[in-house]
Design a protein around this motif. Structure first.
Motif, short mmCIF file in Angstrom:
data_model
loop_
_atom_site.label_atom_id
_atom_site.label_comp_id
_atom_site.label_asym_id
_atom_site.label_seq_id
_atom_site.Cartn_x
_atom_site.Cartn_y
_atom_site.Cartn_z
N ARG A 156 44.36 -4.23 21.88
CA ARG A 156 44.08 -5.05 22.90
C ARG A 156 42.92 -5.86 22.83
O ARG A 156 42.19 -6.61 23.55
N GLY A 157 42.53 -6.17 21.38
CA GLY A 157 41.64 -7.29 20.83
C GLY A 157 41.98 -8.55 20.77
O GLY A 157 43.12 -8.68 21.22
N LEU A 158 41.26 -9.08 19.91
CA LEU A 158 41.60 -10.63 19.87
C LEU A 158 42.15 -10.71 18.47
O LEU A 158 42.33 -9.70 17.51
N THR A 202 35.33 -7.69 21.31
CA THR A 202 34.22 -6.93 20.28
C THR A 202 35.19 -6.93 19.09
O THR A 202 34.66 -6.44 17.88
N VAL A 203 36.58 -6.94 18.95
CA VAL A 203 37.37 -6.60 17.68
C VAL A 203 38.09 -8.03 17.63
O VAL A 203 38.71 -8.51 18.62
N ILE A 204 38.10 -8.32 16.36
CA ILE A 204 39.13 -9.45 15.79
C ILE A 204 40.10 -8.75 14.67
O ILE A 204 39.70 -8.13 13.79
N CYS A 205 41.42 -8.88 14.86
CA CYS A 205 42.52 -8.34 13.96
C CYS A 205 43.10 -9.76 13.03
O CYS A 205 43.43 -10.53 14.01
N VAL A 206 42.73 -9.63 11.90
CA VAL A 206 42.91 -10.87 11.01
C VAL A 206 44.23 -10.74 10.52
O VAL A 206 44.51 -9.50 9.95
N VAL A 207 45.11 -11.49 10.68
CA VAL A 207 46.69 -11.52 10.10
C VAL A 207 46.72 -12.76 9.23
O VAL A 207 46.15 -13.86 9.33
N THR A 216 29.20 -11.34 19.37
CA THR A 216 29.97 -10.43 20.06
C THR A 216 30.87 -9.63 19.39
O THR A 216 30.99 -8.25 19.93
N VAL A 217 31.35 -9.98 18.30
CA VAL A 217 32.40 -9.18 17.42
C VAL A 217 31.62 -8.15 16.81
O VAL A 217 30.63 -8.25 16.01
N LYS A 218 32.21 -6.87 16.83
CA LYS A 218 31.53 -5.65 16.22
C LYS A 218 32.45 -5.09 15.19
O LYS A 218 32.01 -4.51 14.14
N GLU A 219 33.82 -5.38 15.15
CA GLU A 219 34.80 -4.80 14.42
C GLU A 219 35.67 -5.83 13.77
O GLU A 219 36.23 -6.71 14.69
N ILE A 220 35.95 -5.79 12.44
CA ILE A 220 37.23 -6.68 12.14
C ILE A 220 37.87 -6.16 11.45
O ILE A 220 37.65 -5.32 10.54
N ILE A 221 39.30 -5.94 11.93
CA ILE A 221 40.47 -5.27 11.20
C ILE A 221 41.27 -6.29 10.35
O ILE A 221 41.76 -7.27 10.86
N LEU A 279 34.65 -17.29 10.18
CA LEU A 279 33.31 -16.97 10.29
C LEU A 279 32.46 -17.36 11.23
O LEU A 279 31.57 -16.92 11.81
N SER A 280 32.77 -18.72 11.71
CA SER A 280 32.00 -19.39 12.90
C SER A 280 32.29 -18.59 14.13
O SER A 280 31.37 -18.66 15.01
N ARG A 281 33.34 -17.54 14.26
CA ARG A 281 33.60 -17.02 15.58
C ARG A 281 32.75 -15.74 15.63
O ARG A 281 32.43 -15.05 16.60
N LEU A 282 32.28 -15.50 14.36
CA LEU A 282 31.51 -14.13 14.02
C LEU A 282 30.22 -14.16 14.25
O LEU A 282 29.15 -13.42 14.34
N ARG A 283 29.65 -15.63 14.64
CA ARG A 283 28.09 -15.87 14.57
C ARG A 283 27.24 -15.46 15.69
O ARG A 283 26.13 -15.00 15.67
N ASP A 284 28.03 -15.42 16.77
CA ASP A 284 27.20 -15.07 18.05
C ASP A 284 27.13 -13.64 18.46
O ASP A 284 26.41 -13.21 19.24
#
Lengths: 200, 200
Positions: free
Chosen positions: B102-104, B81-86, B136-141, B129-134
């Motif tokens: 412990r997220g993606l 539910t979390v994606i960390c963008v680096v 599942t992801v609730k938070e983006i860091i 953006l295509s990963r956020l479409r379904d």
């Protein structure tokens, strides 16, 4: 290192084995090699393989070369009556860069160091002595490093060469060009004074 | 560089192309690669070739991997539910090392930089953006670097992600752990004060 995919971890490890390359630098270099143009990364790999395959010590002077004898030993313009003895190929390069020396070289590939178990048989000394036999060489310059191991090696070689009737010299100690007198250490300043030269 | 035999000169040149490796270091590394055990030198060459052949960006998160999807994207224990963008794979490694996340992930492979001609189309933003479409992801860091390009990239991504109903966060600014207050720069100290937290 489970953070990296296996081939990347192995590349970082291989880079980390290089002298002066810590784990952070190894990681930085590995990521660079992943992101740079493919030919550049593969070019480095090929350069390593080619150098290891083609480069070997010259059978005369033991400098690293891809021909035998090496370029310097074959050069008819070099003065064959002088041999400058150095510890490493990089020392030869440093002297060549000065442009003031036109004689031949001999690379020992090390210096005497009893603590590290390096004795005369580990250096290219026999090879040097056999070059002195035919009487062409009149002077030998012992350009080993001005530290304990280098001085010991120079003394050892001087004792071997003097009975052969050769002139045995060592590069002068003294103040570095462009340096400040007040920053010279006592040893260097002392040697510079005792070795002072007539002004012309 | 006529001082070196051709294959050695080419190796020095190839090493000199690496970031942070000047001509002196390149020479030192080349001589090391000539004098170290043969397997070690060839091992480095093989590691470079293997890494370039096997490592590619993960089709989901764009992290460098030899499997697809990568180890992290496949791991069932990670919080989806979390994606960390680096910005870079090395930033991902730095965050993994902390052990607190412990997220993606999502690796952009750069930051917006109009001066260097890097626009949104040069980063892995569409893929994000295509990963956020379904849903599942609730938070983006947005863990891009705390510099001008990183801040601009975070602002740009925040504007894209907020309309999707996601929680958008950024790692806190503040004093480094173990640091001295007096040595913190004004910006950091100011951010640490305005972001002060209740003691528990």
């Amino acid at each position: 290192m489970w953070y990296y995919a296996e081939p990347l971890a192995r590349l970082i490890e291989a880079l980390h084995k290089l002298p002066g390359i810590g784990p952070k630098t190894a990681q930085r270099l590995a990521f660079f090699l992943m992101s740079c143009p493919r030919e550049e990364a593969l070019g480095l790999a090929t350069a390593i393989v080619q150098a290891r395959e083609k480069i070997h010590p010259c059978t005369l002077c033991a400098n690293l070369t891809d021909a035998d004898p090496c370029q310097i030993c074959r050069d008819p313009r070099r003065d064959r009556t002088v041999i400058c003895v150095v510890e490493q190929p990089r020392d030869l390069v440093a002297i060549e860069r000065t442009g003031v020396y036109r004689g031949l070289y001999h690379v020992l590939h090390g210096a005497l160091s009893p603590l590290d178990g390096v004795g005369p048989q580990d250096l290219k000394i026999d090879q040097l002595l056999s070059r002195l036999r035919d009487g062409t060489v009149k002077e030998i310059i012992l350009a080993t490093n001005p530290n304990a191991e280098g001085e010991a090696t120079a003394l050892y070689l001087a004792r071997l060469c003097r009975p052969l009737g050769l002139r045995v010299t060592r590069p002068a100690h003294g103040l570095p060009v462009g340096g400040d007198l007040e920053y010279a250490d006592e040893m260097t300043l002392g040697r510079a004074l005792s070795g002072r030269q007539e002004m012309v």
